[in-house]
Design a protein around this motif. Structure first.
Motif, PDB file in Angstrom:
ATOM      1  N   ASP A 166       4.282  -6.322  -1.791  1.00 44.61           N
ATOM      2  CA  ASP A 166       3.637  -6.201  -0.494  1.00 44.61           C
ATOM      3  C   ASP A 166       2.117  -6.073  -0.668  1.00 44.61           C
ATOM      4  N   GLY A 167       1.384  -6.440   0.377  1.00 44.96           N
ATOM      5  CA  GLY A 167      -0.060  -6.258   0.305  1.00 44.96           C
ATOM      6  C   GLY A 167      -0.447  -4.795   0.256  1.00 44.96           C
ATOM      7  N   ILE A 168       0.076  -4.026   1.206  1.00 48.51           N
ATOM      8  CA  ILE A 168      -0.138  -2.577   1.262  1.00 48.51           C
ATOM      9  C   ILE A 168       1.230  -1.932   1.425  1.00 48.51           C
ATOM     10  N   TYR A 169       1.546  -0.981   0.563  1.00 47.87           N
ATOM     11  CA  TYR A 169       2.853  -0.331   0.581  1.00 47.87           C
ATOM     12  C   TYR A 169       2.674   1.156   0.835  1.00 47.87           C
ATOM     13  N   LEU A 170       3.348   1.667   1.855  1.00 45.22           N
ATOM     14  CA  LEU A 170       3.332   3.086   2.187  1.00 45.22           C
ATOM     15  C   LEU A 170       4.692   3.656   1.809  1.00 45.22           C
ATOM     16  N   GLY A 171       4.709   4.495   0.781  1.00 42.39           N
ATOM     17  CA  GLY A 171       5.954   4.995   0.232  1.00 42.39           C
ATOM     18  C   GLY A 171       6.315   6.368   0.760  1.00 42.39           C
ATOM     19  N   ASN A 172       7.033   6.395   1.895  1.00 40.83           N
ATOM     20  CA  ASN A 172       7.497   7.647   2.504  1.00 40.83           C
ATOM     21  C   ASN A 172       6.353   8.654   2.642  1.00 40.83           C
ATOM     22  N   VAL A 173       5.296   8.241   3.320  1.00 41.45           N
ATOM     23  CA  VAL A 173       4.134   9.091   3.539  1.00 41.45           C
ATOM     24  C   VAL A 173       3.931   9.320   5.034  1.00 41.45           C
ATOM     25  N   ALA A 174       3.137  10.308   5.366  1.00 33.73           N
ATOM     26  CA  ALA A 174       2.833  10.644   6.750  1.00 33.73           C
ATOM     27  C   ALA A 174       1.332  10.796   6.922  1.00 33.73           C
ATOM     28  N   TYR A 175       0.869  10.559   8.145  1.00 30.52           N
ATOM     29  CA  TYR A 175      -0.532  10.759   8.521  1.00 30.52           C
ATOM     30  C   TYR A 175      -1.470   9.984   7.599  1.00 30.52           C
ATOM     31  N   VAL A 176      -1.250   8.679   7.579  1.00 31.84           N
ATOM     32  CA  VAL A 176      -2.086   7.742   6.837  1.00 31.84           C
ATOM     33  C   VAL A 176      -2.557   6.673   7.819  1.00 31.84           C
ATOM     34  N   VAL A 177      -3.841   6.318   7.751  1.00 35.30           N
ATOM     35  CA  VAL A 177      -4.444   5.293   8.605  1.00 35.30           C
ATOM     36  C   VAL A 177      -4.785   4.074   7.750  1.00 35.30           C
ATOM     37  N   ILE A 178      -4.345   2.890   8.186  1.00 34.98           N
ATOM     38  CA  ILE A 178      -4.690   1.620   7.555  1.00 34.98           C
ATOM     39  C   ILE A 178      -5.430   0.789   8.602  1.00 34.98           C
ATOM     40  N   ASP A 179      -6.717   0.518   8.394  1.00 35.54           N
ATOM     41  CA  ASP A 179      -7.563  -0.022   9.458  1.00 35.54           C
ATOM     42  C   ASP A 179      -8.472  -1.138   8.940  1.00 35.54           C
ATOM     43  N   GLY A 180      -8.235  -2.369   9.403  1.00 37.80           N
ATOM     44  CA  GLY A 180      -9.229  -3.428   9.250  1.00 37.80           C
ATOM     45  C   GLY A 180      -9.036  -4.396   8.111  1.00 37.80           C
ATOM     46  N   PHE A 181      -7.901  -4.389   7.422  1.00 42.88           N
ATOM     47  CA  PHE A 181      -7.722  -5.238   6.245  1.00 42.88           C
ATOM     48  C   PHE A 181      -7.193  -6.621   6.621  1.00 42.88           C
ATOM     49  N   SER A 182      -7.587  -7.601   5.829  1.00 45.66           N
ATOM     50  CA  SER A 182      -7.064  -8.964   5.952  1.00 45.66           C
ATOM     51  C   SER A 182      -6.185  -9.231   4.739  1.00 45.66           C
ATOM     52  N   ILE A 183      -4.900  -9.465   4.965  1.00 47.73           N
ATOM     53  CA  ILE A 183      -3.930  -9.616   3.874  1.00 47.73           C
ATOM     54  C   ILE A 183      -3.357 -11.024   3.943  1.00 47.73           C
ATOM     55  N   ARG A 184      -3.389 -11.740   2.810  1.00 47.23           N
ATOM     56  CA  ARG A 184      -3.040 -13.161   2.828  1.00 47.23           C
ATOM     57  C   ARG A 184      -2.126 -13.539   1.665  1.00 47.23           C
ATOM     58  N   ASN A 185      -1.124 -14.351   1.990  1.00 50.84           N
ATOM     59  CA  ASN A 185      -0.329 -15.054   0.977  1.00 50.84           C
ATOM     60  C   ASN A 185       0.401 -14.140   0.009  1.00 50.84           C
ATOM     61  N   VAL A 186       0.860 -12.985   0.478  1.00 55.77           N
ATOM     62  CA  VAL A 186       1.626 -12.108  -0.410  1.00 55.77           C
ATOM     63  C   VAL A 186       3.101 -12.487  -0.344  1.00 55.77           C
ATOM     64  N   SER A 187       3.825 -12.194  -1.423  1.00 57.15           N
ATOM     65  CA  SER A 187       5.226 -12.596  -1.493  1.00 57.15           C
ATOM     66  C   SER A 187       6.156 -11.675  -0.720  1.00 57.15           C
ATOM     67  N   GLY A 188       5.701 -10.471  -0.382  1.00 60.65           N
ATOM     68  CA  GLY A 188       6.475  -9.555   0.443  1.00 60.65           C
ATOM     69  C   GLY A 188       5.902  -9.475   1.839  1.00 60.65           C
ATOM     70  N   ALA A 189       5.861  -8.266   2.394  1.00 56.53           N
ATOM     71  CA  ALA A 189       5.216  -8.041   3.683  1.00 56.53           C
ATOM     72  C   ALA A 189       3.726  -7.799   3.480  1.00 56.53           C
ATOM     73  N   CYS A 190       2.936  -8.076   4.508  1.00 56.11           N
ATOM     74  CA  CYS A 190       1.518  -7.727   4.407  1.00 56.11           C
ATOM     75  C   CYS A 190       1.361  -6.208   4.325  1.00 56.11           C
ATOM     76  N   ILE A 191       2.061  -5.493   5.193  1.00 50.90           N
ATOM     77  CA  ILE A 191       2.077  -4.033   5.153  1.00 50.90           C
ATOM     78  C   ILE A 191       3.528  -3.589   5.269  1.00 50.90           C
ATOM     79  N   ALA A 192       3.968  -2.754   4.341  1.00 48.67           N
ATOM     80  CA  ALA A 192       5.344  -2.253   4.358  1.00 48.67           C
ATOM     81  C   ALA A 192       5.332  -0.732   4.284  1.00 48.67           C
ATOM     82  N   ALA A 193       6.220  -0.113   5.057  1.00 47.14           N
ATOM     83  CA  ALA A 193       6.436   1.331   4.988  1.00 47.14           C
ATOM     84  C   ALA A 193       7.923   1.538   4.747  1.00 47.14           C
ATOM     85  N   ARG A 194       8.247   2.099   3.610  1.00 49.15           N
ATOM     86  CA  ARG A 194       9.649   2.241   3.222  1.00 49.15           C
ATOM     87  C   ARG A 194       9.861   3.588   2.527  1.00 49.15           C
ATOM     88  N   GLY A 195      11.156   3.936   2.369  1.00 47.91           N
ATOM     89  CA  GLY A 195      11.520   5.062   1.532  1.00 47.91           C
ATOM     90  C   GLY A 195      11.921   6.322   2.256  1.00 47.91           C
TER      91      GLY A 195
END
Length: 233
Positions: A136-165
Motif C-alpha cells: 500500500d502507499g500509506i498503511y495504518l496498522g491498527n492506530v488511532a488519532y492519526v491525520v493523513i493530509d495532502g499526499f498524491s499516491i500513484r501506481n501502487v500494487s495495493g491500496a493508496c491508503i489502507a487501514a487494517r488490523g
C-alpha cells in the motif's frame, strides 16, 4: 446562503449576516488556492459570485520545533518512514515537495494530540510512487488519532491508503484522511479502511483504478460505525 468552493470541491456554506459572509477553511494545505464564493440570492437581493486566490503559508514547517519532523532534501529526515518511526502523539511530520516511497504508521496519537502527516507545498507536490512493504502507499496498522493530509499516491500494487488490523469490538478511532489524490491503485480499493470508527474521510480524489472489481473507497467490516465520508470524488 453563500457557498465557498475550490474548483468542484465544496468547502462549506455560511449564512449572509448584515450583507457579509465570513468563512474559515482550516483544512487548506500550504500553497495557492483559487476560491470562489456564490450567493444564491433571495427576494430582495440578486444572486452574485466572486473569486480570489488565497495563499496559505507553511505554518507547520517549523523544522526546529521538537514536535515537528521535516522530510525532504536537506531536512531532518530523508524518508517519510524514518519520520513516522520517530513521531509521537502531538507531533507533525511535514513532507517537502518530491517523490517518496510509501510508509506505514504503527503508533497512535491521542484524542487531544493526534499524529499528523502533511505536506509543505501545493497539492500534488508530494508524490508517493512506490509502496510500503505492505504493497500500500500509506498503511495504518491498527492506530488511532492519526491525520493523513495532502499526499498524491500513484501506481501502487495495493491500496493508496489502507487501514487494517483492528477488531470489530475495538476498531480504530479518530483517523482523518483528507485532501489526498489516489491514481491507478491496483489493489482491492483506492482507500481501504477496515474497522475504522468515528473518523473523517473528506476531499479525497480516486481515479484510474485498475480493474472493474476495485472500489474507490471501501469502508469495510462491522466496526466501521459513525465514520463520516464527504466531498470525495
Amino acid at each position: 446562503t453563500v457557498q465557498f468552493r475550490e474548483g468542484s470541491v465544496v468547502l462549506g456554506s455560511v449564512a449572509l449576516v448584515n450583507g457579509a459572509a465570513t468563512f474559515t477553511a482550516p483544512t487548506l494545505t500550504p500553497g495557492s488556492h483559487s476560491i470562489s464564493a456564490t450567493y444564491t440570492g433571495n427576494s430582495l437581493y440578486a444572486a452574485s459570485s466572486a473569486s480570489l486566490v488565497q495563499t496559505v503559508n507553511d505554518a507547520t514547517g517549523n523544522c526546529g520545533a521538537s514536535n515537528t519532523h521535516c522530510v525532504g532534501s536537506g531536512r531532518e529526515f530523508s524518508s517519510i518512514q524514518s519520520a513516522a518511526n520517530a513521531a509521537l502523539p502531538g507531533d507533525t511530520v511535514v513532507v517537502y515537495p518530491g517523490t517518496y516511497s510509501g510508509f506505514r504508521v504503527d503508533r497512535s496519537g491521542t484524542a487531544a494530540a493526534a499524529i499528523t502527516f502533511t505536506i509543505s507545498g501545493p497539492a500534488a507536490s508530494v508524490v508517493i510512487s512506490s509502496p510500503a512493504p505492505t504493497a500500500d502507499g500509506i498503511y495504518l496498522g491498527n492506530v488511532a488519532y492519526v491525520v493523513i493530509d495532502g499526499f498524491s499516491i500513484r501506481n501502487v500494487s495495493g491500496a493508496c491508503i489502507a487501514a487494517r488490523g483492528a477488531q470489530p469490538t475495538s476498531p480504530m478511532r479518530g483517523l482523518t484522511i483528507r485532501n489526498n489524490a489516489c491514481t491507478k491503485a491496483q489493489g482491492l480499493a483506492g482507500l481501504y479502511l477496515s474497522e475504522v470508527s468515528r473518523s473523517l474521510v473528506e476531499n479525497n480524489t480516486i481515479q484510474g483504478l485498475s480493474t472493474y472489481r476495485t472500489h474507490g473507497i471501501y469502508l469495510a467490516n462491522a466496526g466501521s460505525d459513525n465514520t463520516t465520508l464527504r466531498h470525495n470524488t
